[in-house]
Design a protein around this motif. Structure first.
Motif, PDB file in Angstrom:
ATOM      1  N   GLU A   1       0.826  -1.203   0.000  1.00 57.85           N
ATOM      2  CA  GLU A   1       0.000   0.000   0.000  1.00 57.85           C
ATOM      3  C   GLU A   1       0.864   1.259   0.000  1.00 57.85           C
ATOM      4  O   GLU A   1       0.548   2.236  -0.686  1.00 57.85           O
ATOM      5  CB  GLU A   1      -0.932  -0.002   1.220  1.00 57.85           C
ATOM      6  CG  GLU A   1      -1.925   1.135   1.268  1.00 57.85           C
ATOM      7  CD  GLU A   1      -3.033   0.992   0.239  1.00 57.85           C
ATOM      8  OE1 GLU A   1      -3.629   2.025  -0.129  1.00 57.85           O
ATOM      9  OE2 GLU A   1      -3.307  -0.142  -0.207  1.00 57.85           O
ATOM     10  N   ARG A   2       1.954   1.250   0.764  1.00 61.11           N
ATOM     11  CA  ARG A   2       2.829   2.423   0.806  1.00 61.11           C
ATOM     12  C   ARG A   2       3.512   2.656  -0.538  1.00 61.11           C
ATOM     13  O   ARG A   2       3.766   3.801  -0.927  1.00 61.11           O
ATOM     14  CB  ARG A   2       3.883   2.250   1.907  1.00 61.11           C
ATOM     15  CG  ARG A   2       3.332   2.511   3.304  1.00 61.11           C
ATOM     16  CD  ARG A   2       4.326   2.063   4.373  1.00 61.11           C
ATOM     17  NE  ARG A   2       5.596   2.743   4.289  1.00 61.11           N
ATOM     18  CZ  ARG A   2       5.866   3.938   4.814  1.00 61.11           C
ATOM     19  NH1 ARG A   2       4.912   4.592   5.461  1.00 61.11           N
ATOM     20  NH2 ARG A   2       7.060   4.472   4.707  1.00 61.11           N
TER      21      ARG A   2
ATOM     22  N   ASN B   1       2.171   2.005  -3.453  1.00 60.25           N
ATOM     23  CA  ASN B   1       1.165   2.529  -4.379  1.00 60.25           C
ATOM     24  C   ASN B   1      -0.053   2.997  -3.576  1.00 60.25           C
ATOM     25  O   ASN B   1      -1.103   2.332  -3.576  1.00 60.25           O
ATOM     26  CB  ASN B   1       0.750   1.449  -5.386  1.00 60.25           C
ATOM     27  CG  ASN B   1       1.884   1.012  -6.272  1.00 60.25           C
ATOM     28  OD1 ASN B   1       2.259   1.722  -7.193  1.00 60.25           O
ATOM     29  ND2 ASN B   1       2.430  -0.170  -5.988  1.00 60.25           N
ATOM     30  N   PRO B   2       0.091   4.120  -2.864  1.00 59.58           N
ATOM     31  CA  PRO B   2      -1.022   4.574  -2.016  1.00 59.58           C
ATOM     32  C   PRO B   2      -2.248   4.921  -2.840  1.00 59.58           C
ATOM     33  O   PRO B   2      -2.159   5.604  -3.860  1.00 59.58           O
ATOM     34  CB  PRO B   2      -0.448   5.809  -1.319  1.00 59.58           C
ATOM     35  CG  PRO B   2       0.687   6.256  -2.172  1.00 59.58           C
ATOM     36  CD  PRO B   2       1.236   5.032  -2.824  1.00 59.58           C
TER      37      PRO B   2
ATOM     38  N   ASP C   1      -6.661   5.924  -2.890  1.00 59.61           N
ATOM     39  CA  ASP C   1      -7.546   6.915  -2.281  1.00 59.61           C
ATOM     40  C   ASP C   1      -8.703   6.249  -1.550  1.00 59.61           C
ATOM     41  O   ASP C   1      -9.749   6.858  -1.326  1.00 59.61           O
ATOM     42  CB  ASP C   1      -8.089   7.872  -3.347  1.00 59.61           C
ATOM     43  CG  ASP C   1      -8.844   7.130  -4.450  1.00 59.61           C
ATOM     44  OD1 ASP C   1      -8.904   5.885  -4.411  1.00 59.61           O
ATOM     45  OD2 ASP C   1      -9.374   7.814  -5.355  1.00 59.61           O
TER      46      ASP C   1
ATOM     47  N   ALA D   1      -5.323   2.202   3.830  1.00 57.70           N
ATOM     48  CA  ALA D   1      -5.094   3.290   2.872  1.00 57.70           C
ATOM     49  C   ALA D   1      -4.988   4.630   3.583  1.00 57.70           C
ATOM     50  O   ALA D   1      -4.128   5.460   3.256  1.00 57.70           O
ATOM     51  CB  ALA D   1      -6.237   3.326   1.850  1.00 57.70           C
ATOM     52  N   THR D   2      -5.827   4.842   4.575  1.00 59.02           N
ATOM     53  CA  THR D   2      -5.816   6.117   5.303  1.00 59.02           C
ATOM     54  C   THR D   2      -4.505   6.329   6.037  1.00 59.02           C
ATOM     55  O   THR D   2      -3.933   7.427   6.027  1.00 59.02           O
ATOM     56  CB  THR D   2      -6.996   6.157   6.295  1.00 59.02           C
ATOM     57  OG1 THR D   2      -8.225   6.034   5.572  1.00 59.02           O
ATOM     58  CG2 THR D   2      -7.006   7.455   7.088  1.00 59.02           C
TER      59      THR D   2
ATOM     60  N   CYS E   1      -1.601   5.034   5.311  1.00 54.69           N
ATOM     61  CA  CYS E   1      -0.442   5.078   4.411  1.00 54.69           C
ATOM     62  C   CYS E   1      -0.342   6.379   3.626  1.00 54.69           C
ATOM     63  O   CYS E   1       0.703   6.672   3.037  1.00 54.69           O
ATOM     64  CB  CYS E   1      -0.480   3.889   3.449  1.00 54.69           C
ATOM     65  SG  CYS E   1      -0.097   2.296   4.236  1.00 54.69           S
ATOM     66  N   ARG E   2      -1.413   7.153   3.597  1.00 52.37           N
ATOM     67  CA  ARG E   2      -1.365   8.433   2.878  1.00 52.37           C
ATOM     68  C   ARG E   2      -0.671   9.486   3.726  1.00 52.37           C
ATOM     69  O   ARG E   2      -0.613   9.383   4.961  1.00 52.37           O
ATOM     70  CB  ARG E   2      -2.789   8.893   2.539  1.00 52.37           C
ATOM     71  CG  ARG E   2      -3.412   8.145   1.380  1.00 52.37           C
ATOM     72  CD  ARG E   2      -4.628   8.906   0.856  1.00 52.37           C
ATOM     73  NE  ARG E   2      -5.681   8.992   1.839  1.00 52.37           N
ATOM     74  CZ  ARG E   2      -6.682   8.102   1.960  1.00 52.37           C
ATOM     75  NH1 ARG E   2      -6.737   7.069   1.143  1.00 52.37           N
ATOM     76  NH2 ARG E   2      -7.612   8.268   2.869  1.00 52.37           N
TER      77      ARG E   2
ATOM     78  N   GLN F   1       4.543  11.877   6.259  1.00 52.09           N
ATOM     79  CA  GLN F   1       4.063  10.511   6.082  1.00 52.09           C
ATOM     80  C   GLN F   1       4.564   9.656   7.231  1.00 52.09           C
ATOM     81  O   GLN F   1       5.734   9.726   7.612  1.00 52.09           O
ATOM     82  CB  GLN F   1       4.530   9.921   4.748  1.00 52.09           C
ATOM     83  CG  GLN F   1       3.904   8.561   4.441  1.00 52.09           C
ATOM     84  CD  GLN F   1       4.155   8.130   3.013  1.00 52.09           C
ATOM     85  OE1 GLN F   1       5.133   8.536   2.400  1.00 52.09           O
ATOM     86  NE2 GLN F   1       3.275   7.308   2.470  1.00 52.09           N
TER      87      GLN F   1
END
Length: 443
Positions: free
Chosen positions: A211-212, A214-215, A217, A223-224, A226-227, A234
């Motif tokens: 996920e990190r 390819n973060p 939306d 996902a939240t 890692c953004r 970050q």
């Protein structure tokens, strides 16, 4: 409380000991002499309100002896830290758990729960006994991974993580009961504890790294986290890992642990079972549970509240005094450990009538409001109150109604309402034989 009285009671039955000390003092602050470790036990709701609402004088100290095991399991997570690190995680995750957003998720959650419960049709048809904890684990993990983690954690992996967390909660008890023993001295359970943490990392870290890299939306927890944060920074991989494990634990452990008490409670209180079945039949019938049903299941909520009173998942939430404090007229030493136990306060005679009796009627909307706000605090209180509280209060009735609208059950052994001590409280293992109800669809 002198050593000769405090230590033997705590060794013999720590939970009963805390209730005894609270009752004996009538809610006054008690200092327990445990040799080199002398914590203060605080049980009065007025004192608890002062402690739980004050983040500067009474803190969660990840370096303290009673928090150290939790920190070893989840790292510097939202469950353990204070200050900027906690605020960053809290501000990032809080929007995912607002009342409005959680209610929107209820329909998705209900579908996942129905699918998980449907897997019980086969053992119900054949009369095969099933393990109660396994049943609840699969249902909750399937709902949690779909709604909160965007299905990025497969259900099979989620069940493994929950199993490893169970090992952690069980093996850390030795450290909790021996807080003065340094970490470098081996104790029973240490090896299993470390292995469980390693196994969780092996399951969680590859998902986080993907996920990190390819973060997206998405609005799920991974996902939240890692953004980039609101300030443009970050979180590190270690911080994301800590918060993911912490949120998984809180989203599953409380619900599974509390709902596992449902079966022995209904076995030992048939009048409660009859009323619960009658309400579900009237409100839900044989159809799927919908969001509109939840406010109508008032008795179901009363049963849940009483299970949370008697067996709160987080039975011990210690704090550390910052500087010298005065609480209830008692001087608290700087750096002292303060034991805050929902289990003890919620079973004390000073604040509850017949405190050991299972009586959902005490939570009837028609009853007068409790005199003390903090005589009942199964989700903690103040700034650190569990952010998943509202999710639990929606998810748990859906699970209960979905199960009881389809099945009755028999326990394979006598019901036992004495909890097993761990980081959370669980009943003894129970085997269930499920019986399809008349009119229920068993494919």
């Amino acid at each position: 409380m002198p050593l000769r009285d405090a230590l033997p009671r705590l060794v013999r039955d720590p939970l009963a000991a805390l209730v005894h000390f609270g009752n004996q003092s009538g809610g006054e602050v008690v200092r327990l002499n445990l040799g080199t470790f002398r914590p203060y036990l605080v049980t009065h709701p007025e004192h608890l309100q002062q402690i739980l609402r004050d983040r500067t004088s009474y803190i969660r100290d990840g370096e303290s002896m009673l928090w150290r095991s939790v920190r070893r399991a989840v790292g510097d997570a939202i469950l353990v830290t204070e200050g900027e690190l906690w605020e960053s995680s809290r501000d990032t995750l809080q929007p995912l758990f607002t009342k409005q957003r959680v209610e929107v998720l209820v329909d998705r959650m209900a579908v996942a729960i129905v699918e998980a419960v449907a897997a019980l049709d086969e053992p119900a048809r054949t009369g095969q006994a099933v393990d109660a904890m396994t049943v609840m684990s699969r249902i909750v993990c399937q709902a949690t991974t779909r709604v909160l983690f965007g299905q990025k954690i497969p259900v099979s992996d989620a069940l493994q993580i929950f199993g490893h967390l169970g090992t952690i909660t069980r093996t850390m008890v030795t450290r909790l009961l021996a807080p003065g023993v340094p970490d470098w001295i081996p104790l029973p359970g240490d090896r299993a504890f470390r292995k469980a943490v390693e196994n969780i990392d092996a399951l969680v870290l590859p998902i986080i790294r993907k996920e990190r890299a390819n973060p997206g939306d998405g609005d799920d927890i991974i996902a939240t986290l890692c953004r980039p944060r609101a300030n443009g920074s970050q979180a590190s991989e270690a911080q994301v890992r800590s918060d993911v494990v912490a949120m998984f634990a809180t989203a599953t452990e409380t619900t599974i642990s509390v709902l596992s008490w449902l079966w022995p409670v209904l076995e030992t209180h048939p009048h409660v079972a009859d009323r619960l079945y009658a309400e579900i039949d009237e409100v839900v019938g044989r159809g799927p549970v919908q969001r509109a049903h939840i406010p109508q299941m008032r008795y179901t909520r009363m049963v849940l509240d009483e299970m949370l009173r008697l067996w709160p998942a987080g039975w011990n939430i210690p704090r550390t005094a910052v500087g010298e404090q005065v609480l209830g007229g008692v001087r608290i030493d700087s750096g002292a450990t303060i034991l805050v136990s929902p289990y003890a306060t919620q079973r004390m005679k000073a604040f509850w009538d017949r405190p050991d009796a299972f009586d959902p009627e005490r939570f009837s909307p028609d009853r007068p409001r409790r005199q003390h706000r903090y005589s009942y605090f199964p989700f903690g209180g103040g700034p650190h109150q569990c952010i998943g509280q509202h999710l639990f209060l929606l998810e748990a009735p859906i699970i209960i109604a979905t199960l009881l609208s389809r099945y009755r059950f028999r326990l394979g052994q006598s019901a036992d309402l004495k909890p097993r001590l761990g980081a959370s409280l669980r009943p003894r293992p129970n085997m269930l034989t499920l019986l399809a109800r008349d009119g229920a669809s068993i494919s």
